[in-house]
Scaffold this motif. Structure first.
Motif, short mmCIF file in Angstrom:
data_model
loop_
_atom_site.label_atom_id
_atom_site.label_comp_id
_atom_site.label_asym_id
_atom_site.label_seq_id
_atom_site.Cartn_x
_atom_site.Cartn_y
_atom_site.Cartn_z
N SER A 111 0.83 -1.20 0.00
CA SER A 111 0.00 0.00 0.00
C SER A 111 0.87 1.25 0.00
O SER A 111 1.80 1.36 0.80
CB SER A 111 -0.90 0.01 1.25
OG SER A 111 -1.66 -1.16 1.34
N PRO A 112 0.58 2.21 -0.88
CA PRO A 112 1.33 3.47 -0.85
C PRO A 112 0.96 4.28 0.39
O PRO A 112 -0.09 4.06 1.01
CB PRO A 112 0.88 4.18 -2.13
CG PRO A 112 -0.47 3.62 -2.41
CD PRO A 112 -0.45 2.19 -1.94
N SER A 113 1.81 5.20 0.76
CA SER A 113 1.56 5.99 1.97
C SER A 113 0.31 6.84 1.85
O SER A 113 -0.37 7.11 2.84
CB SER A 113 2.77 6.89 2.27
OG SER A 113 3.04 7.74 1.16
N ALA A 114 -0.01 7.27 0.64
CA ALA A 114 -1.24 8.04 0.40
C ALA A 114 -1.92 7.44 -0.82
O ALA A 114 -1.46 7.61 -1.96
CB ALA A 114 -0.92 9.51 0.17
N GLY A 115 -2.99 6.70 -0.58
CA GLY A 115 -3.69 6.08 -1.70
C GLY A 115 -4.50 4.90 -1.21
O GLY A 115 -4.64 4.66 -0.01
N ASP A 116 -5.05 4.16 -2.16
CA ASP A 116 -5.81 2.97 -1.83
C ASP A 116 -4.89 1.90 -1.27
O ASP A 116 -3.70 1.85 -1.61
CB ASP A 116 -6.52 2.43 -3.08
CG ASP A 116 -7.60 3.36 -3.59
OD1 ASP A 116 -8.29 3.98 -2.76
OD2 ASP A 116 -7.74 3.47 -4.83
N PRO A 117 -5.41 0.99 -0.46
CA PRO A 117 -4.59 -0.13 0.01
C PRO A 117 -4.24 -1.07 -1.14
O PRO A 117 -4.97 -1.16 -2.14
CB PRO A 117 -5.47 -0.82 1.05
CG PRO A 117 -6.86 -0.42 0.70
CD PRO A 117 -6.78 0.95 0.11
N LEU A 118 -3.12 -1.75 -1.00
CA LEU A 118 -2.71 -2.75 -1.98
C LEU A 118 -2.13 -3.95 -1.23
O LEU A 118 -1.01 -3.92 -0.75
CB LEU A 118 -1.67 -2.19 -2.95
CG LEU A 118 -1.17 -3.15 -4.03
CD1 LEU A 118 -2.32 -3.62 -4.92
CD2 LEU A 118 -0.07 -2.52 -4.87
N TRP A 119 -2.96 -4.98 -1.13
CA TRP A 119 -2.55 -6.22 -0.47
C TRP A 119 -2.39 -7.29 -1.53
O TRP A 119 -3.25 -7.49 -2.38
CB TRP A 119 -3.61 -6.64 0.55
CG TRP A 119 -3.92 -5.56 1.54
CD1 TRP A 119 -3.06 -4.93 2.40
CD2 TRP A 119 -5.21 -4.95 1.78
NE1 TRP A 119 -3.71 -3.99 3.15
CE2 TRP A 119 -5.04 -3.98 2.81
CE3 TRP A 119 -6.48 -5.15 1.26
CZ2 TRP A 119 -6.09 -3.20 3.29
CZ3 TRP A 119 -7.54 -4.39 1.73
CH2 TRP A 119 -7.34 -3.42 2.75
N ILE A 120 -1.28 -8.00 -1.50
CA ILE A 120 -0.95 -8.96 -2.55
C ILE A 120 -0.76 -10.35 -1.94
O ILE A 120 -0.04 -10.52 -0.96
CB ILE A 120 0.31 -8.53 -3.31
CG1 ILE A 120 0.05 -7.20 -4.04
CG2 ILE A 120 0.73 -9.60 -4.31
CD1 ILE A 120 1.28 -6.58 -4.65
N LEU A 121 -1.42 -11.32 -2.53
CA LEU A 121 -1.26 -12.73 -2.18
C LEU A 121 -0.56 -13.44 -3.33
O LEU A 121 -0.93 -13.24 -4.49
CB LEU A 121 -2.62 -13.40 -1.94
CG LEU A 121 -3.37 -13.15 -0.62
CD1 LEU A 121 -2.58 -13.64 0.58
CD2 LEU A 121 -3.77 -11.72 -0.47
N THR A 122 0.42 -14.26 -3.01
CA THR A 122 1.11 -15.03 -4.04
C THR A 122 1.09 -16.52 -3.68
O THR A 122 0.99 -16.90 -2.52
CB THR A 122 2.57 -14.59 -4.22
OG1 THR A 122 3.29 -14.78 -2.99
CG2 THR A 122 2.65 -13.13 -4.63
N GLY A 123 1.19 -17.34 -4.69
CA GLY A 123 1.28 -18.78 -4.50
C GLY A 123 2.07 -19.39 -5.64
O GLY A 123 2.22 -18.78 -6.71
N GLU A 124 2.58 -20.61 -5.44
CA GLU A 124 3.39 -21.31 -6.43
C GLU A 124 2.79 -22.68 -6.72
O GLU A 124 2.24 -23.34 -5.82
CB GLU A 124 4.83 -21.48 -5.93
CG GLU A 124 5.58 -20.17 -5.72
CD GLU A 124 7.00 -20.37 -5.25
OE1 GLU A 124 7.45 -21.54 -5.21
OE2 GLU A 124 7.66 -19.39 -4.92
N THR A 125 2.95 -23.13 -7.96
CA THR A 125 2.48 -24.45 -8.32
C THR A 125 3.54 -25.48 -7.96
O THR A 125 4.74 -25.19 -7.89
CB THR A 125 2.19 -24.53 -9.83
OG1 THR A 125 3.38 -24.20 -10.56
CG2 THR A 125 1.08 -23.57 -10.22
N PRO A 126 3.11 -26.71 -7.69
CA PRO A 126 4.08 -27.77 -7.35
C PRO A 126 5.07 -28.00 -8.49
O PRO A 126 4.72 -27.92 -9.66
CB PRO A 126 3.19 -29.00 -7.13
CG PRO A 126 1.83 -28.45 -6.84
CD PRO A 126 1.72 -27.18 -7.64
N VAL A 127 6.30 -28.29 -8.11
CA VAL A 127 7.34 -28.56 -9.10
C VAL A 127 7.25 -29.99 -9.60
O VAL A 127 7.57 -30.30 -10.74
CB VAL A 127 8.74 -28.24 -8.53
CG1 VAL A 127 9.84 -28.64 -9.50
CG2 VAL A 127 8.85 -26.76 -8.19
N SER A 128 6.83 -30.89 -8.74
CA SER A 128 6.71 -32.29 -9.16
C SER A 128 5.51 -32.91 -8.48
O SER A 128 4.95 -32.38 -7.54
CB SER A 128 7.98 -33.07 -8.82
OG SER A 128 8.23 -33.05 -7.42
#
Length: 210
Positions: free
Chosen positions: A193-210
Motif C-alpha cells: 500500500s502506498p503511503s497516500a492512496g488505496d490499500p494494496l494487499w498482494i497474495l502469491t502462490g506457487e504451483t508444485p514442481v513435481s
C-alpha cells in the motif's frame, strides 16, 4: 498463512446482492481505473519484481489495462475477461477471451501454458474461487506463480457477501484460503500500500514442481 487445506468455505460467503447473469452487468464497457494512481504505480512496481522478461502471462479477469511495466517485454499475454471491447483496447494482450468464471471456472487454456498469472482487484467477484484456482494451477507450468492484488473498492452489488462483511485482514486470509484450497503452495502475503492512496494487499502462490 494458516493451514486451511482441509477446510470447506461456507456457501453463504459467496452470496451476492445482484444475482442476475454477470454478462448482463458487464455488457457495457467500463473504461475506468479501479484503484488510484499511487496504488497503480505501486502495483506496476511490484509487477517488475513478479514478472520477468519473456514470461508467458495469464491476466485473469482482465480489462482495458493490465498495469504491467511498459518497458518489460513479455511473451504470450492472454487476457481473460468479461467485456470484449475492454479486452480489445488493452495494448499488453497478445490474445483475449471473453469467459465467465462464475459460470465455468475451468480456464479455456491448455495445461502448463503459462509462467505467471495475475488477478488485479477483482477477486471479490468470484463465486467459485477455489475451483478457479485449481484451474489456474493446471494452466501454470511447474514452479509457476500467481499474484492476486486486493484493495477495497468494488461494484457492491456483484461482490460476494464475505467482502462486504469481513474486515480487511479477514478478506486477505480468505483469499489465501482460496490459494491453499486450490492447490497452490508457498502462499505469502505482501502489503504494498502506498503511503497516500488505496490499500494494496498482494497474495502469491506457487504451483508444485513435481
Amino acid at each position: 498463512m494458516e493451514d486451511v487445506s482441509k477446510r470447506k468455505l461456507p456457501e453463504n460467503f459467496f452470496e451476492r446482492i445482484d444475482t442476475s447473469p454477470d454478462d448482463e452487468f458487464y455488457r457495457q464497457p467500463r473504461f475506468v481505473q479501479h484503484i488510484d494512481e499511487a496504488t497503480i504505480e505501486a502495483l506496476t512496481g511490484w509487477y517488475r519484481e513478479f514478472l520477468f522478461e519473456g514470461a508467458d502471462v495469464l491476466d485473469l479477469m482482465s480489462s482495458w489495462v493490465s498495469h504491467y511495466p511498459a518497458e518489460m517485454p513479455l511473451g504470450r499475454v492472454a487476457g481473460l475477461g468479461m467485456n470484449a471491447e475492454e479486452l480489445n483496447a488493452n495494448p499488453r494482450l497478445t490474445e483475449s477471451c471473453v469467459h465467465d468464471l462464475n459460470l465455468d471456472p475451468e480456464l479455456p487454456y491448455e495445461s502448463a501454458g503459462f509462467d505467471r498469472a495475475t488477478l488485479a482487484v477483482s477477486v471479490q467477484y468470484l463465486v467459485r474461487p477455489v475451483e478457479t484456482m485449481r484451474s489456474v494451477v493446471r494452466a501454470l507450468r511447474p514452479g509457476g506463480r500467481i499474484g492476486i492484488a486486493v484493495s477495497h473498492r468494488m461494484f457492491p452489488t456483484k461482490a460476494i457477501r464475505a467482502f462486504h462483511q469481513m474486515p480487511p485482514a479477514e478478506r486477505v486470509r480468505l483469499v489465501g484460503a482460496y490459494l491453499v484450497l486450490g492447490g497452490f503452495g508457498n502462499v505469502a502475503f505482501l502489503d504494498r500500500s502506498p503511503s497516500a492512496g488505496d490499500p494494496l494487499w498482494i497474495l502469491t502462490g506457487e504451483t508444485p514442481v513435481s
